[in-house]
Design an enzyme around this catalytic site. Structure first.
Site, PDB file in Angstrom:
ATOM      1  NE  ARG A 141      -3.785 -25.056 -12.086  1.00 56.80           N
ATOM      2  CZ  ARG A 141      -3.557 -23.560 -11.895  1.00 56.80           C
ATOM      3  NH1 ARG A 141      -4.180 -22.543 -12.318  1.00 56.80           N
ATOM      4  NH2 ARG A 141      -2.583 -23.557 -10.574  1.00 56.80           N
ATOM      5  NE  ARG A 191     -14.184 -23.716  -8.890  1.00 56.04           N
ATOM      6  CZ  ARG A 191     -14.688 -22.992  -8.096  1.00 56.04           C
ATOM      7  NH1 ARG A 191     -16.108 -22.967  -7.203  1.00 56.04           N
ATOM      8  NH2 ARG A 191     -14.342 -21.353  -8.127  1.00 56.04           N
ATOM      9  CG  ASP A 232      -3.738 -26.244  -5.230  1.00 49.93           C
ATOM     10  OD1 ASP A 232      -4.543 -25.987  -6.932  1.00 49.93           O
ATOM     11  OD2 ASP A 232      -3.039 -25.852  -5.112  1.00 49.93           O
TER      12      ASP A 232
HETATM   13  O1  CP3 Z   1      -5.850 -29.806 -14.561  1.00 47.13           O
HETATM   14  C1  CP3 Z   1      -4.642 -29.609 -14.132  1.00 47.13           C
HETATM   15  O2  CP3 Z   1      -3.701 -29.560 -14.423  1.00 47.13           O
HETATM   16  C2  CP3 Z   1      -5.202 -30.483 -12.678  1.00 47.13           C
HETATM   17  C3  CP3 Z   1      -5.387 -29.458 -11.832  1.00 47.13           C
HETATM   18  C4  CP3 Z   1      -4.112 -28.588 -10.985  1.00 47.13           C
HETATM   19  C5  CP3 Z   1      -4.316 -27.686 -10.473  1.00 47.13           C
HETATM   20  N1  CP3 Z   1      -4.164 -26.972  -9.611  1.00 47.13           N
HETATM   21  C6  CP3 Z   1      -5.849 -26.540 -10.616  1.00 47.13           C
HETATM   22  C7  CP3 Z   1      -5.977 -25.938 -10.064  1.00 47.13           C
HETATM   23  C8  CP3 Z   1      -2.945 -28.045 -10.264  1.00 47.13           C
HETATM   24  C9  CP3 Z   1      -1.765 -29.656 -10.904  1.00 47.13           C
HETATM   25  C10 CP3 Z   1      -2.161 -27.580 -10.025  1.00 47.13           C
HETATM   26  C11 CP3 Z   1      -1.017 -26.773  -9.298  1.00 47.13           C
HETATM   27  C12 CP3 Z   1      -0.766 -26.167  -9.159  1.00 47.13           C
HETATM   28  N2  CP3 Z   1      -1.524 -24.773  -7.599  1.00 47.13           N
HETATM   29  C13 CP3 Z   1       0.235 -25.154  -8.747  1.00 47.13           C
HETATM   30  C14 CP3 Z   1       1.654 -25.532  -9.832  1.00 47.13           C
HETATM   31  C15 CP3 Z   1       0.697 -24.992 -11.017  1.00 47.13           C
HETATM   32  C16 CP3 Z   1       1.164 -23.913 -11.712  1.00 47.13           C
HETATM   33  O3  CP3 Z   1       0.403 -22.963 -12.333  1.00 47.13           O
HETATM   34  O4  CP3 Z   1       2.016 -23.066 -11.516  1.00 47.13           O
HETATM   35  C17 CP3 Z   1       0.068 -23.724  -7.687  1.00 47.13           C
HETATM   36  C18 CP3 Z   1       1.959 -22.655  -8.166  1.00 47.13           C
HETATM   37  C19 CP3 Z   1      -0.978 -23.671  -7.099  1.00 47.13           C
HETATM   38  C20 CP3 Z   1      -1.284 -23.026  -6.621  1.00 47.13           C
HETATM   39  C21 CP3 Z   1      -3.172 -22.368  -6.872  1.00 47.13           C
HETATM   40  N3  CP3 Z   1      -4.460 -23.103  -7.110  1.00 47.13           N
HETATM   41  C22 CP3 Z   1      -3.325 -20.922  -7.039  1.00 47.13           C
HETATM   42  C23 CP3 Z   1      -2.349 -20.316  -7.060  1.00 47.13           C
HETATM   43  C24 CP3 Z   1      -4.528 -20.600  -7.406  1.00 47.13           C
HETATM   44  C25 CP3 Z   1      -4.888 -19.561  -8.088  1.00 47.13           C
HETATM   45  C26 CP3 Z   1      -5.040 -19.594  -9.282  1.00 47.13           C
HETATM   46  C27 CP3 Z   1      -6.147 -19.631 -10.370  1.00 47.13           C
HETATM   47  O5  CP3 Z   1      -5.238 -20.100 -11.296  1.00 47.13           O
HETATM   48  O6  CP3 Z   1      -7.329 -20.021  -9.817  1.00 47.13           O
HETATM   49  C28 CP3 Z   1      -5.388 -22.441  -7.855  1.00 47.13           C
HETATM   50  C29 CP3 Z   1      -6.153 -22.652  -7.935  1.00 47.13           C
HETATM   51  C30 CP3 Z   1      -7.175 -23.733  -9.064  1.00 47.13           C
HETATM   52  N4  CP3 Z   1      -6.040 -24.736  -9.409  1.00 47.13           N
HETATM   53  C31 CP3 Z   1      -7.762 -23.565  -9.989  1.00 47.13           C
HETATM   54  C32 CP3 Z   1      -7.117 -25.300 -10.338  1.00 47.13           C
HETATM   55  C33 CP3 Z   1      -8.460 -25.454 -12.018  1.00 47.13           C
HETATM   56  C34 CP3 Z   1      -9.195 -22.466 -10.261  1.00 47.13           C
HETATM   57  C35 CP3 Z   1      -9.893 -22.753  -9.043  1.00 47.13           C
HETATM   58  C36 CP3 Z   1     -11.261 -22.278  -9.181  1.00 47.13           C
HETATM   59  O7  CP3 Z   1     -11.952 -23.415 -10.232  1.00 47.13           O
HETATM   60  O8  CP3 Z   1     -11.669 -21.085  -9.692  1.00 47.13           O
END
Ligand code: CP3
Length: 341
Positions: free
Chosen positions: A27, A40, A76
């Site tokens: 992340r 964003r 994602d």
């Molecule tokens: O920098 C990176 O690692 C690249 C991008 C990336 C994102 N999500 C961007 C993201 C990656 C590799 C993921 C994987 C992901 N997504 C996982 C597996 C990794 C882990 O943390 O266990 C999971 C379970 C998800 C599902 C997901 N996406 C959730 C549960 C959420 C909400 C929680 C949160 O952090 O807000 C997301 C949203 C998300 N994915 C964001 C980002 C940058 C936040 C969105 C925003 O900008 O508001």
């Protein structure tokens, strides 16, 4: 000062000798960076994942600031679900899937698709990212693992107890296996397409694997992960990283997967992981919480992780994703400590 290196990343993943261990942070492109929050304002999250210029810009932000050895695709794990027929919404409260998959009829209706057509934007982002990185670091593609995606598909969002998922697993094991199989095939083709589009490394996120007993993981989930991995080009060129948090009880099972690197979290010392699965390189395992404290503590934690992992076959990373309130200075200290000889 030592700079980033694509080759260092590939060498460490295949447990070949390196000058210093490579470093990136899960992340690393995200809300802790003011420049990410700025982008964003112009895009909703899922729109940003589909916009080639925007996605490349935010992927490059941490690299431009800190020079990690790996640059991950901005996307994602839920992206392949809509083309299968599972609607996904992502807003402040996390993912929401309004029509969860809980019946045989729904499982049957899920479609497979050609990832280079229906998720072409992901492959376009990979190609553009590769150009932007220009060989200075390894580009990382990724997908979710069948179990972790199944929890979102069945629960309709994030969950603590996985009640609906475990109900299907134990009441209708054949249906559950059918769903896992479909997810495995889709994700395998999807990840293979990312390799085709230029990903140097791939990571599979099985974030919620730790929720399962060893027996259930072995019975239902490892076969699905193997089915996914069988869709990738043969081992040896593009390293495969397997990530699961809070799952030290499953590490022997992960060690039997055809992957090159196993990512571990801070609850399992790297030296113990090394002893239990000596044939795999390791990634991790700093607690993201440490980055909320003073930079001195970050430096110490990275040094300790390096020492505990030993000299080879280690990619310095967190044990799970970076937390949004993390000060960027902590990330700078993290990368600097990884680069110390
Ligand atoms: O920098 C990176 O690692 C690249 C991008 C990336 C994102 N999500 C961007 C993201 C990656 C590799 C993921 C994987 C992901 N997504 C996982 C597996 C990794 C882990 O943390 O266990 C999971 C379970 C998800 C599902 C997901 N996406 C959730 C549960 C959420 C909400 C929680 C949160 O952090 O807000 C997301 C949203 C998300 N994915 C964001 C980002 C940058 C936040 C969105 C925003 O900008 O508001």
């Amino acid at each position: 000062m030592t700079g980033p290196s694509r080759q260092r990343f590939l060498d460490a993943a295949f447990a070949r000798p390196v000058d210093v261990p490579p470093v990136w942070l899960m992340r690393q492109a995200g809300r802790y960076l003011p420049e990410y929050r700025e982008v964003r304002k112009r895009f909703a999250f899922l729109d940003l994942c589909a916009n080639v210029d925007g996605a490349v810009e935010v992927s490059m932000q941490p690299f431009d600031r800190f020079g990690m050895d790996g640059v991950i695709l901005f996307s994602d794990i839920l992206i392949p679900l809509p083309p299968m027929g599972i609607e996904v919404k992502l807003d402040e409260g996390g993912p929401k899937l309004p029509d969860p998959v809980r019946t045989a009829e729904r499982v049957l209706s899920l479609r497979s698709f050609d990832p280079s057509v229906e998720t072409r934007f992901v492959m376009d982002i990979h190609r553009a990212l590769k150009k932007a990185v220009a060989g200075r670091a390894a580009t990382i593609g990724f997908c979710g693992a069948p179990w972790t995606l199944a929890t979102y598909a069945i629960e309709g969002g994030s969950s603590k107890s996985f009640v609906n998922t475990k109900t299907m697993m134990h009441r209708e094991p054949a249906l559950f296996e059918q769903l896992l199989g479909k997810l495995a095939d889709v994700c395998g083709h999807y990840l293979a397409a990312q390799i085709e589009a230029g990903a140097d490394v791939v990571q599979i996120f099985d974030s919620w694997a730790g929720e399962l007993s060893y027996e259930d993981y072995e019975r239902f989930i490892r076969p699905a992960n193997e089915r996914l991995l069988a869709k990738l080009p043969k081992r040896g060129e593009v390293p495969r990283i397997f990530f699961a948090s809070g799952s030290s009880h499953l590490i022997e099972s992960f060690g039997r997967l055809p992957v090159d690197v196993v990512s571990v979290d801070w609850k399992l010392p790297l030296s113990e992981a090394r002893r239990r699965i000596p044939m795999r390189a390791l990634q991790g395992n700093v607690d993201p919480g440490i980055l909320l404290g003073p930079v001195g503590g970050v430096t110490e934690a990275v040094r300790a992780a390096k020492l505990d992992a030993g000299p080879g076959g280690h990619i310095v990373n967190l044990g799970h994703g970076i937390l949004p309130p993390t000060p960027p200075e902590s990330v700078a200290a993290f990368v600097a400590a990884a680069r110390e000889a």
